[in-house]
Design a protein around this motif. Structure first.
Motif, short mmCIF file in Angstrom:
data_model
loop_
_atom_site.label_atom_id
_atom_site.label_comp_id
_atom_site.label_asym_id
_atom_site.label_seq_id
_atom_site.Cartn_x
_atom_site.Cartn_y
_atom_site.Cartn_z
N ARG A 101 -6.07 3.20 -6.69
CA ARG A 101 -5.98 3.77 -5.33
C ARG A 101 -6.52 5.20 -5.34
N TYR A 102 -6.11 5.99 -6.32
CA TYR A 102 -6.58 7.37 -6.44
C TYR A 102 -8.11 7.39 -6.57
N ALA A 121 -1.94 2.29 -8.84
CA ALA A 121 -1.92 3.67 -8.37
C ALA A 121 -3.20 4.40 -8.76
N LEU A 152 -9.73 6.59 -3.21
CA LEU A 152 -9.62 7.71 -2.27
C LEU A 152 -10.60 8.84 -2.62
N GLN A 162 0.99 4.06 -2.92
CA GLN A 162 0.75 5.47 -2.58
C GLN A 162 1.87 6.35 -3.12
N LYS A 163 3.11 5.94 -2.91
CA LYS A 163 4.26 6.73 -3.40
C LYS A 163 4.28 6.78 -4.91
N ASP A 184 0.83 -1.21 0.00
CA ASP A 184 0.00 0.00 0.00
C ASP A 184 0.87 1.26 0.00
N GLU A 185 1.93 1.24 0.76
CA GLU A 185 2.83 2.40 0.82
C GLU A 185 3.51 2.62 -0.53
N GLU A 217 1.70 9.25 -6.19
CA GLU A 217 2.18 10.64 -6.12
C GLU A 217 3.07 10.99 -7.31
#
Length: 194
Positions: free
Chosen positions: A61-62, A58, A65, A14-15, A10-11, A18
């Protein structure tokens, strides 16, 4: 015996999100992703298959969110016009608070990847449908509570508001004038019947 992954997926996603959000898909190299995540290229390929595989994670995930945030915003117990106005102004604030970020990752995906990438197209289509459903539910509830006239075309208003959000994201990437963007929001609210 295979090695156990020694990182938080997950980290990493997330990175990577970005990086893709800041640079776009095409301008992001696997080296950019390795530097941002702290993983070697081999580990990234082993975990996600390819740059595109990591991009899919990614982007999903976006979408998750932003979809969750939208649903929470639309569930506020205030009049529907205020709920929609607050949501739209919040999207402007989000877009303007980070000057180096070029807008919405979803909009970037639409313009950069959808024309020739079926997987991205599906992710974007599903995200738009979820947003339409969120507006539909909020407007339907408002109509059932007497806030909107019975003849309100809820699908049409929902579709307009989804388009409005995406348009605001595009405009906020090129126009940093919050007052002008807020005026656009107030004009858009006229589409919600009284």
């Amino acid at each position: 015996m295979s090695r156990v992954r020694e990182f938080d997926t997950d980290e990493v996603v997330q990175k990577a999100m970005e990086v893709f959000w800041r640079k776009g898909y095409e301008a992001t190299s696997i080296q950019d992703l390795a530097e941002a995540t702290g993983l070697g290229r081999g580990s990234l390929y082993a975990a996600f298959g390819s740059k595109h595989g990591l991009y899919e994670h990614a982007l999903q995930r976006y979408v998750q969110l932003t979809t969750d945030a939208t649903r929470v915003s639309l569930m506020q117990r205030v009049p529907v016009r205020q709920v929609v106005r607050d949501l739209l102004l919040g999207r402007i604030d989000d877009a303007l608070k980070e000057p180096g970020r070029p807008g919405c990752l979803l909009v970037m995906a639409i313009t950069e990847r959808v024309p020739h990438d079926e997987v991205t197209h599906r992710i974007v289509r599903d995200a738009i449908a979820a947003l339409q459903d969120s507006f539909f539910g909020t407007l339907h509830l408002a109509r059932s509570m007497g806030e909107l006239p019975p003849e309100t075309d809820i699908p049409a208003v929902s579709n307009f508001l989804v388009t409005m959000i995406q348009g605001l994201r595009v405009m906020s990437a090129v126009c940093r004038d919050k007052a002008m963007l807020a005026q656009v929001v107030d004009t858009a609210l006229l589409v919600i019947p009284q």
